[in-house]
Scaffold this active site. Structure first.
Site, short mmCIF file in Angstrom:
data_model
loop_
_atom_site.label_atom_id
_atom_site.label_comp_id
_atom_site.label_asym_id
_atom_site.label_seq_id
_atom_site.Cartn_x
_atom_site.Cartn_y
_atom_site.Cartn_z
N GLU A 1 2.92 56.98 47.30
CA GLU A 1 2.50 57.52 48.59
C GLU A 1 3.75 58.15 49.20
O GLU A 1 4.70 57.44 49.53
CB GLU A 1 1.97 56.35 49.43
CG GLU A 1 1.43 56.67 50.78
CD GLU A 1 1.05 55.37 51.52
OE1 GLU A 1 0.67 54.36 50.88
OE2 GLU A 1 1.18 55.37 52.75
N ASP B 1 3.98 53.31 62.90
CA ASP B 1 5.05 52.73 62.08
C ASP B 1 5.98 51.84 62.87
O ASP B 1 6.34 52.12 64.01
CB ASP B 1 5.85 53.86 61.42
CG ASP B 1 5.07 54.51 60.29
OD1 ASP B 1 4.62 53.76 59.40
OD2 ASP B 1 4.87 55.73 60.32
#
Lengths: 266, 402
Positions: free
Chosen positions: A51, A62
């Site tokens: 990924e 995040d």
């Protein structure tokens, strides 16, 4: 539905009665030249699919580890062409790869053009953590036209009524966020994950991969018991950040990948 | 089967033309749906409206007055200029209108904790105030850079019992404070309401925050008709995220003869790249959950904004503004730091009113629009905040030793 290297992978890992190990790295981290070396080390260690993160200035999903890596990558000047170059280098290694990106870089690049460039680089699909299915009309068409997978994230808070709306839009696999929170390593994998995967399976036959908080072989083993894929990001990045040079980084990443790839075997 | 057919597009609200919508992690959808339902229920619930109106009457100090500024207007080509005095509200700006509304909704949703972002500190102070009043826990995220520029407001928030978290990521300003607040929300969404302070963010925030600020325009329109005898030729406001502008404009949108003019932060000049004039110098994109005008580079990365005013220092703008711009109903112009500070000084010295530096951008705009329209014109300015918080910045700018 068309097949991609990614969808083929899950057929393969299912036949081997194990989960797929998916490793995450932002493009351009630790440098534009070295990110392909780290990915090669992941693959050597046994990572099944990659990924590639498109670094973004405002990554609200995040935690600090990926935020810092993305910030470093952006300081290196990473742009869309670097993401697609890394994609091409990765898929040449013979592993399926996807891009994970917040929506604005796709919109800025051009929605159709992004899907086409991804396909041209050998990419299998895109994970879009902030694209809601309500806003996905153009992306559905573009991904269909380029025959790439679109992977949405499902959360523990996704309601019963909404679940099929999201999972029916996915292809390749469904990304199950193991907990309510941002990316990052955790001491244990949330107990919500198993229940969430079961809820997803009641609406879709697609493979389900679990992300958020998986960092070691024991956790990978636990998740592989009920999921088709295990996604590890921050733990790889931390190995790179704690290394003094790229050689050490690759060695440590390879070791972690080896250990995790044992974990995903049931 | 076409999978798109399973989604009922007619049920998806929150778009202004091609702008607005929801671009957020799936984890937040449930909370946004809950908030939308609570807002819609409250909107049509007379008891909620009465409770909020009573709070505004006895706590905020509404209605705020309008003040004609004749000596200031002498510098604006002789036009008559009226200020809608949101600076006289409790906590010193328009921000309290939205904060009290959302704090009441928080209680209705059974949540006990609010989080907020703040740039200049006005929204943070207002949030901390409402939390104190209603017994809610309050955490305010503020860019580290802004905690230095607005140290006084940090102290105010702490005195009110809020926790202030300096954000050290990215450019360490408002946009990064919003990122951090959204991360907190994703993690704590069951117990926590994100009390967003402007008309940006994912649906329902742009509509809901606008609805809570409409009171400004509703009052001002009545006051102009009652005290001046006609509607103004133009309604002026500064635009960062755009909450005070949309609040005063919204009741005038159907008045075709009333121009709506917004003034963005031109910083050192739009041509220098050091500015926060999102509509003037940006392009359509997605930021913080909504499609709108954004300051961005060729890769879709957000560009850092610059302004002497912390409250306007934001690289996005509310999606309804993007729409009003594109359909031509509102006009947007940039005012540079120096122009704003000149107007700041002028209003202080001619009228005895020290404006917030944000507000000074609208005042500088009035000097230009007044000259363009001539002595028969009537201008209404949303005087969105008072300048006490800006004394340090202004003293430094004008070379006054502290």
């Amino acid at each position: 539905m068309y097949s991609t290297p990614l969808s083929e992978l899950f057929i393969h890992t299912k036949a081997e009665n194990r989960a797929a190990l998916i490793g995450y790295l932002p493009a351009g981290f630790p440098t534009i030249a070295d990110s392909s070396k780290v990915i090669a080390a992941m693959v050597e260690g046994g990572v099944d699919a990659i990924e590639i993160g498109f670094p973004y200035s405002d990554p609200v999903m995040d935690g600090p580890v990926i935020q810092n890596a993305a910030e470093q990558s952006l300081k290196n000047g990473t742009g869309a062409s670097d993401v697609f170059d890394l994609m091409a280098a990765t898929t040449k290694l013979g592993v399926p790869a996807v891009v994970m990106t917040y929506w604005n870089p796709i919109e800025r690049y051009g929605v159709e053009a992004f899907a086409q460039s991804l396909k041209a680089a050998g990419g299998s699909g895109v994970i879009t953590p902030d694209l809601t299915v309500e806003e996905s009309t153009q992306w559905s068409q573009a991904s269909q036209d380029s025959q790439i997978n679109r992977i949405y994230v499902v959360a523990p808070s996704t309601s019963e009524a909404r679940m099929p709306l999201v999972t029916s839009q996915c292809s390749g696999f469904i990304y199950a966020a193991s907990l309510m929170g941002v990316t990052g390593t955790r001491n244990s994998v949330s107990g919500d994950a198993r229940a969430l995967v079961a809820r997803i399976r009641s609406t879709s036959d697609l493979p389900v991969a679990v992300g958020l908080g998986v960092s070691n072989a024991a956790q990978a083993h636990e998740v592989a018991d009920y999921a088709d894929g295990v996604i590890v990001g921050s733990a790889f990045i931390r190995e790179v950040q704690e290394s003094v040079n790229i050689e050490e980084a690759c060695e440590r990443v390879r070791e972690l990948a080896r250990s995790l790839s044992q974990g995903v075997r049931r | 089967m076409n999978p798109e057919a399973t989604i009922d597009k007619s049920a998806i609200l929150g778009h202004f033309g091609s702008y607005g919508g929801r671009f957020v992690p799936e984890a937040l959808i449930g909370a946004l749906d809950q908030l939308e339902a609570a807002h819609l229920a409250a909107k049509s619930d007379p008891s909620f409206q009465a409770e909020l109106a009573e709070l505004h009457r006895t706590y905020t100090g509404r209605p705020s007055i309008i003040t004609e500024v004749k000596r200031f207007a002498e510098h604006a080509g002789g036009a008559r200029i009226f200020l809608k005095r949101e600076d006289l509200n409790h906590t010193g700006s328009h921000k309290i209108n939205n904060v009290l509304g959302q704090a009441l909704l928080t209680k209705r949703m059974g949540k006990k904790r609010i989080i907020a972002e703040t740039g200049a500190g006005q929204h943070g102070v207002a949030s901390a105030t409402a939390a104190a009043l209603m017994g809610l826990e309050c955490v305010v995220y503020m860019g580290e850079e802004d905690t230095k520029r607005q140290a006084l407001n940090v102290a105010r928030m702490k005195l009110l019992g809020a926790e202030v978290v300096p954000v050290t990521q990215g450019s360490r300003t408002l946009k990064d404070a919003i990122n951090e607040a959204m991360r907190d929300w994703v993690t704590n969404v069951e117990t926590t309401h994100y009390l967003l302070g402007t008309v940006a963010g994912p649906h329902p925030f742009p509509e809901m925050v606008r609805d809570f600020h409409r009171v400004i325009g509703v009052e001002a329109r009545e006051q102009m008709l009652a005290e001046v005898g006609r509607l103004p030729d133009a309604v002026l406001a500064c635009v960062g995220g755009g909450s005070n502008a949309i609040g005063i404009w919204h009741p005038f949108i159907d008045d075709a003869g009333v121009r709506l003019i917004g003034f963005e932060a031109g910083g050192s000049g739009v041509e220098t790249g050091k500015h926060a004039a999102t509509i003037t110098g940006g392009s359509p994109g997605v930021l913080h959950g909504t499609r709108t005008y954004v300051l961005q580079d060729a890769n879709g990365q957000t560009i850092e904004s610059h302004s002497i005013s912390a409250g306007l220092d934001y690289p996005g703008v509310g999606p309804e503004h993007a729409y009003l711009h594109d359909i031509g109903r509102a006009e947007y112009r940039a005012i540079n730091d120096d122009q704003a500070m000149e107007a700041f000084s002028l209003l202080s010295r001619t009228e005895g009113i020290i404006p917030a530096i944000e507000t000074a951008h609208a005042l500088a705009g009035a000097l230009i629009i007044g000259r363009e329209l001539g002595p028969d014109a009537i201008l209404l300015i949303n005087h969105s905040g008072r300048g006490d918080k800006d004394v340090q910045t202004a003293a430094q700018y004008f070379g006054i030793p502290l």
